[in-house]
Write a protein that holds these residues in place. Structure first.
Motif, PDB file in Angstrom:
ATOM      1  N   GLU A 140       0.832  -1.206   0.000  1.00 53.24           N
ATOM      2  CA  GLU A 140       0.000   0.000   0.000  1.00 53.24           C
ATOM      3  C   GLU A 140       0.865   1.254   0.000  1.00 53.24           C
ATOM      4  O   GLU A 140       0.337   2.370  -0.002  1.00 53.24           O
ATOM      5  N   HIS A 141       2.165   1.082  -0.015  1.00 54.19           N
ATOM      6  CA  HIS A 141       3.079   2.216   0.038  1.00 54.19           C
ATOM      7  C   HIS A 141       2.838   3.132  -1.164  1.00 54.19           C
ATOM      8  O   HIS A 141       2.947   2.691  -2.311  1.00 54.19           O
ATOM      9  N   PRO A 142       2.488   4.410  -0.945  1.00 53.63           N
ATOM     10  CA  PRO A 142       2.152   5.303  -2.065  1.00 53.63           C
ATOM     11  C   PRO A 142       3.317   5.593  -2.996  1.00 53.63           C
ATOM     12  O   PRO A 142       3.113   6.076  -4.108  1.00 53.63           O
ATOM     13  N   GLY A 143       4.535   5.288  -2.550  1.00 51.32           N
ATOM     14  CA  GLY A 143       5.701   5.479  -3.415  1.00 51.32           C
ATOM     15  C   GLY A 143       6.074   4.229  -4.184  1.00 51.32           C
ATOM     16  O   GLY A 143       7.090   4.213  -4.880  1.00 51.32           O
ATOM     17  N   GLY A 144       5.250   3.183  -4.079  1.00 52.88           N
ATOM     18  CA  GLY A 144       5.525   1.930  -4.764  1.00 52.88           C
ATOM     19  C   GLY A 144       6.071   0.886  -3.804  1.00 52.88           C
ATOM     20  O   GLY A 144       6.793   1.200  -2.849  1.00 52.88           O
ATOM     21  N   ALA A 145       5.737  -0.359  -4.058  1.00 51.95           N
ATOM     22  CA  ALA A 145       6.183  -1.438  -3.171  1.00 51.95           C
ATOM     23  C   ALA A 145       7.678  -1.697  -3.295  1.00 51.95           C
ATOM     24  O   ALA A 145       8.361  -1.977  -2.309  1.00 51.95           O
ATOM     25  N   GLN A 146       8.200  -1.599  -4.523  1.00 51.20           N
ATOM     26  CA  GLN A 146       9.582  -2.010  -4.755  1.00 51.20           C
ATOM     27  C   GLN A 146      10.579  -1.184  -3.960  1.00 51.20           C
ATOM     28  O   GLN A 146      11.546  -1.701  -3.414  1.00 51.20           O
ATOM     29  N   VAL A 147      10.350   0.136  -3.881  1.00 46.78           N
ATOM     30  CA  VAL A 147      11.298   0.984  -3.160  1.00 46.78           C
ATOM     31  C   VAL A 147      11.339   0.608  -1.690  1.00 46.78           C
ATOM     32  O   VAL A 147      12.399   0.623  -1.055  1.00 46.78           O
ATOM     33  N   LEU A 148      10.192   0.243  -1.106  1.00 49.27           N
ATOM     34  CA  LEU A 148      10.154  -0.155   0.299  1.00 49.27           C
ATOM     35  C   LEU A 148      10.813  -1.515   0.499  1.00 49.27           C
ATOM     36  O   LEU A 148      11.504  -1.753   1.504  1.00 49.27           O
ATOM     37  N   LEU A 149      10.647  -2.408  -0.465  1.00 51.12           N
ATOM     38  CA  LEU A 149      11.254  -3.733  -0.355  1.00 51.12           C
ATOM     39  C   LEU A 149      12.777  -3.669  -0.337  1.00 51.12           C
ATOM     40  O   LEU A 149      13.428  -4.539   0.246  1.00 51.12           O
ATOM     41  N   THR A 150      13.358  -2.649  -0.952  1.00 49.02           N
ATOM     42  CA  THR A 150      14.819  -2.536  -0.954  1.00 49.02           C
ATOM     43  C   THR A 150      15.361  -2.127   0.405  1.00 49.02           C
ATOM     44  O   THR A 150      16.567  -2.228   0.650  1.00 49.02           O
ATOM     45  N   GLN A 151      14.485  -1.658   1.313  1.00 52.54           N
ATOM     46  CA  GLN A 151      14.942  -1.160   2.604  1.00 52.54           C
ATOM     47  C   GLN A 151      14.620  -2.093   3.769  1.00 52.54           C
ATOM     48  O   GLN A 151      14.840  -1.741   4.927  1.00 52.54           O
ATOM     49  N   LEU A 152      14.107  -3.275   3.479  1.00 53.75           N
ATOM     50  CA  LEU A 152      13.753  -4.199   4.549  1.00 53.75           C
ATOM     51  C   LEU A 152      14.989  -4.707   5.276  1.00 53.75           C
ATOM     52  O   LEU A 152      15.964  -5.118   4.657  1.00 53.75           O
ATOM     53  N   GLY A 153      14.912  -4.684   6.596  1.00 51.75           N
ATOM     54  CA  GLY A 153      16.019  -5.151   7.412  1.00 51.75           C
ATOM     55  C   GLY A 153      17.162  -4.172   7.496  1.00 51.75           C
ATOM     56  O   GLY A 153      18.192  -4.465   8.101  1.00 51.75           O
ATOM     57  N   LYS A 154      17.004  -2.972   6.916  1.00 50.44           N
ATOM     58  CA  LYS A 154      18.095  -1.997   6.879  1.00 50.44           C
ATOM     59  C   LYS A 154      17.723  -0.747   7.670  1.00 50.44           C
ATOM     60  O   LYS A 154      16.566  -0.526   8.027  1.00 50.44           O
ATOM     61  N   ASP A 155      18.738   0.076   7.901  1.00 56.30           N
ATOM     62  CA  ASP A 155      18.495   1.385   8.474  1.00 56.30           C
ATOM     63  C   ASP A 155      18.121   2.318   7.327  1.00 56.30           C
ATOM     64  O   ASP A 155      18.962   2.734   6.540  1.00 56.30           O
ATOM     65  N   ALA A 156      16.829   2.634   7.220  1.00 55.02           N
ATOM     66  CA  ALA A 156      16.321   3.446   6.116  1.00 55.02           C
ATOM     67  C   ALA A 156      16.099   4.899   6.530  1.00 55.02           C
ATOM     68  O   ALA A 156      15.364   5.634   5.872  1.00 55.02           O
ATOM     69  N   THR A 157      16.756   5.327   7.598  1.00 52.22           N
ATOM     70  CA  THR A 157      16.538   6.668   8.138  1.00 52.22           C
ATOM     71  C   THR A 157      16.753   7.758   7.100  1.00 52.22           C
ATOM     72  O   THR A 157      15.888   8.614   6.872  1.00 52.22           O
ATOM     73  N   ASP A 158      17.925   7.733   6.473  1.00 51.82           N
ATOM     74  CA  ASP A 158      18.250   8.815   5.542  1.00 51.82           C
ATOM     75  C   ASP A 158      17.412   8.741   4.272  1.00 51.82           C
ATOM     76  O   ASP A 158      17.042   9.775   3.704  1.00 51.82           O
ATOM     77  N   VAL A 159      17.096   7.534   3.816  1.00 55.49           N
ATOM     78  CA  VAL A 159      16.224   7.388   2.648  1.00 55.49           C
ATOM     79  C   VAL A 159      14.851   7.964   2.966  1.00 55.49           C
ATOM     80  O   VAL A 159      14.252   8.696   2.164  1.00 55.49           O
ATOM     81  N   PHE A 160      14.346   7.642   4.147  1.00 54.76           N
ATOM     82  CA  PHE A 160      13.012   8.112   4.541  1.00 54.76           C
ATOM     83  C   PHE A 160      12.965   9.638   4.609  1.00 54.76           C
ATOM     84  O   PHE A 160      12.063  10.270   4.058  1.00 54.76           O
ATOM     85  N   HIS A 161      13.946  10.234   5.291  1.00 53.87           N
ATOM     86  CA  HIS A 161      13.930  11.686   5.452  1.00 53.87           C
ATOM     87  C   HIS A 161      14.117  12.407   4.119  1.00 53.87           C
ATOM     88  O   HIS A 161      13.581  13.502   3.926  1.00 53.87           O
ATOM     89  N   ALA A 162      14.866  11.785   3.225  1.00 55.40           N
ATOM     90  CA  ALA A 162      15.141  12.433   1.932  1.00 55.40           C
ATOM     91  C   ALA A 162      13.942  12.429   1.005  1.00 55.40           C
ATOM     92  O   ALA A 162      13.821  13.288   0.133  1.00 55.40           O
ATOM     93  N   MET A 163      13.008  11.475   1.202  1.00 54.75           N
ATOM     94  CA  MET A 163      11.967  11.276   0.200  1.00 54.75           C
ATOM     95  C   MET A 163      10.541  11.386   0.729  1.00 54.75           C
ATOM     96  O   MET A 163       9.598  11.068   0.008  1.00 54.75           O
ATOM     97  N   HIS A 164      10.360  11.829   1.989  1.00 57.37           N
ATOM     98  CA  HIS A 164       9.012  11.866   2.557  1.00 57.37           C
ATOM     99  C   HIS A 164       8.698  13.217   3.187  1.00 57.37           C
ATOM    100  O   HIS A 164       9.587  13.859   3.760  1.00 57.37           O
ATOM    101  N   PRO A 165       7.433  13.620   3.152  1.00 57.49           N
ATOM    102  CA  PRO A 165       7.003  14.843   3.830  1.00 57.49           C
ATOM    103  C   PRO A 165       6.742  14.570   5.307  1.00 57.49           C
ATOM    104  O   PRO A 165       6.729  13.410   5.752  1.00 57.49           O
ATOM    105  N   ALA A 166       6.500  15.629   6.061  1.00 57.31           N
ATOM    106  CA  ALA A 166       6.244  15.487   7.498  1.00 57.31           C
ATOM    107  C   ALA A 166       5.016  14.634   7.770  1.00 57.31           C
ATOM    108  O   ALA A 166       4.949  13.912   8.782  1.00 57.31           O
TER     109      ALA A 166
END
Length: 463
Positions: free
Chosen positions: A53-79
Motif C-alpha cells: 500500500e506504500h504510495p511510493g511503490g512497493a519495490q522501493v520499500l522492499l529494498t529497505q527491509l532489514g536496513k536502516d532506512a533513516t536517511d532514505v526516509f527523510h530524503a523522500m518523505h514529507p512530514a
C-alpha cells in the motif's frame, strides 16, 4: 495446511543482530511470509501489511527491509508521512556501540546537520517565479514546433525542423516533470502530481506512476546491483561485471537461437550500437508507461488518478496522430516527423541519463548494507560542468550528486550547495566525481567497452 504467518511481536528492544537475522530470513523466504521490518531513527517498524500500500511503490520499500532506512526516509518523505509510520511501530533499536551503523558515519552525521541547516535557511523552498518561467517557456517550445508544422507541413525541411523542436520540447518536459514529481515545487504534493500528469502523461505520453515506481527505487538503491532498475537493462546493455556474470550464468546451450545470438554477437559489441539504441529510448519508455497505466494502475492505488493518467496518455497519442495526419501532406513526411521527433527525445534524454550514473561504481547488495546512504549517493553519481546552455539542456541533472543527496531540493538551488558538498566530501575522503560533458560520455563508453570484453569471455564459456 496453509502457510503459517508469524504474528506481530510485542513492542520491544531489537538488537542489530536480530534485525540482520530477520533480514536474512526474509531473503530466503520464497512464500513472502517472513515479517518485514525496517529501521528509521533507531525505531523498528513492521511494514508487512503496508508494503503493497506504500504510495511510493512497493519495490522501493522492499529494498529497505532489514536496513536502516533513516536517511532514505527523510530524503523522500514529507512530514505527514510520520503519522503513517507511527502506525507500524513495534519497538526500538538497542544502543549497541560495538556495532557501527556503516562506513563514514562522520560524513553522514555532518551531511544530516547540513541538510537541517539548509531547510532552516529555506533552500528547499521553490522559487515559484522560476518554475512559472520554466513551465511557460517549455510549453512555448511546443507552440513553436506546431506553428512550424502548421505553416510548413508540406515541406520536408519544415517537417524535420518541427520534429526536432518537438523532440526538445519532450525532453524539457521530462526535466520539468522530474522536478514536480520529486515534489520540489509545491508543499501540497497533490498539486505537484497534477502538473506531472499534464507535463508527463498528456504532453509526453509518459506515466506518472510508472516513472515514480521506477525512479523512487533508483534513488533508494542507486547503482546497487539487483535493486536499482536503471542499471537493469539486460540484454540490451550491460553496465557492470555483476550483471554480465548473472546474465551469462543464466544461459545454457539449450537456449533459443535468438538468446544465443544476442549473447555471442550483440552484447560483446555493445559500444558499437550504444548510440543507435538511444534513438529508441523514448519509444521504449512510452511503451512501458502505457502498459503500466493500463495493467497495473496508479502507484497509490487511486482509481481517480489512474483514470486521469490513462485518459491523458490516450489524448496524447490521439492528438499526435491527428496533427501528423492532417498537417503533414505525405506519408513519407509523416514517417519522418515520427522518427525524428522520437529519436531526438531519445538522444536528448538518454545522453544525460547515461552521464548521471553509468560508468560509476556499481555496488553489491552486501556492500551496500555496510555503507551509509549519503556515501552511496556521492560515489555512484557524476556531476557535469556546464555553462548556462548546458544547465538548460541537462535540466539541472548535471548536479546529479547534489540532487541525490537532496532529492526534494529545487533545481535552482543545487548549484549553490555544490561547493559545500565538494568540501565535505574532500574532508571525509569520499570520492566526488566532477567532469565535462564529453569526458563523461567517454567514460560511459569506456565502461561499456570493459563490460563487453568480459561478456565476450563469458560467452565462450557459456556455449
Amino acid at each position: 495446511m496453509p502457510p503459517q504467518v508469524a504474528e506481530a511481536p510485542e513492542r520491544r528492544i531489537f538488537s542489530r543482530q536480530e534485525i540482520a537475522a530477520l533480514n536474512s530470513e526474509l531473503k530466503n523466504d520464497d512464500r513472502g511470509d517472513a515479517m518485514k521490518f525496517t529501521i528509521i531513527d533507531n525505531k523498528i517498524y513492521d511494514v508487512s501489511d503496508f508494503v503493497h500500500e506504500h504510495p511510493g511503490g512497493a519495490q522501493v520499500l522492499l529494498t529497505q527491509l532489514g536496513k536502516d532506512a533513516t536517511d532514505v526516509f527523510h530524503a523522500m518523505h514529507p512530514a505527514s508521512a510520520y503519522e503513517v509510520l507511527a502506525n507500524n511501530y513495534v519497538g526500538d533499536l538497542a544502543n549497541d556501540v560495538s556495532l557501527p551503523k556503516g562506513n563514514n558515519t562522520a560524513f553522514a552525521d555532518e551531511m544530516r546537520e547540513y541538510r537541517d541547516k539548509l531547510e532552516a535557511q529555506g533552500f528547499f523552498q521553490a522559487d515559484k517565479g522560476f518554475y512559472t518561467y520554466k513551465l511557460v517557456s517549455t510549453v512555448m517550445i511546443s507552440v513553436l514546433s506546431l506553428a512550424v508544422l502548421r505553416a510548413y507541413g508540406h515541406s520536408t525541411t519544415g517537417v524535420l525542423v518541427s520534429a526536432f523542436i518537438m523532440g526538445i520540447f519532450w525532453q524539457q518536459c521530462g526535466w520539468l516533470s522530474h522536478d514536480f514529481a520529486h515534489h520540489q515545487v509545491f508543499e501540497d504534493r497533490s498539486l505537484n502530481d497534477v502538473v506531472v500528469v499534464f507535463l508527463g502523461n498528456l504532453c509526453q505520453g509518459f506515466s506518472l506512476s510508472w516513472w515514480k515506481n521506477k525512479h523512487n527505487t533508483h534513488h533508494a538503491s542507486t547503482n546497487v546491483h539487483g535493486q536499482d532498475p536503471d542499471i537493469n537493462t539486460a540484454p540490451i546493455l550491460l553496465w557492470d561485471e555483476y550483471t554480465s556474470s548473472d546474465y551469462y550464468s543464466s544461459l545454457s546451450a539449450d537456449d533459443s537461437g535468438v538468446a544465443k545470438f544476442i549473447a555471442q554477437n550483440i552484447i560483446p559489441n555493445q559500444t558499437r550500437y550504444f548510440f543507435f539504441v538511444l534513438a529508441f529510448a523514448r519509444l521504449s519508455w512510452a511503451h512501458s508507461s502505457f502498459l503500466y497505466s493500463f495493467k497495473q494502475g496508479s502507484i497509490n492505488k487511486s482509481a481517480k488518478l489512474n483514470f486521469f493518467e490513462c485518459a491523458a496518455i490516450v489524448v496524447h497519442w490521439t492528438v499526435f496522430t491527428a496533427v501528423t495526419y492532417f498537417w503533414i501532406d505525405s506519408a513519407l513526411n509523416r514517417a519522418l516527423f515520427f522518427i525524428v521527433s522520437q529519436a531526438t527525445t531519445g538522444y536528448a534524454l538518454a545522453l544525460v541519463f547515461a552521464l548521471n550514473h553509468s560508468g560509476m561504481p556499481v555496488i553489491s547488495e552486501e556492500k551496500a548494507e555496510e555503507m551509509e546512504f549519503f556515501e552511496i549517493q556521492v560515489i555512484t553519481g557524476r556531476d557535469v560542468k556546464n555553462g548556462l546552455l548546458g544547465d538548460w539542456f541537462c535540466g539541472g541533472l548535471n548536479y546529479q550528486i547534489e540532487h541525490h543527496i537532496f532529492p526534494n531540493m529545487p533545481r535552482h538551488n543545487l548549484k549553490k550547495v555544490q561547493p559545500k558538498v565538494i568540501e565535505m566530501c574532500k574532508r571525509h575522503n569520499v570520492p566526488y566525481h566532477l567532469t565535462g560533458f564529453w569526458k563523461g560520455t567517454l567514460e560511459v563508453l569506456q565502461t561499456l567497452d570493459i563490460v563487453q570484453k568480459v561478456s565476450a569471455k563469458l560467452s565462450k564459456k557459456a556455449f
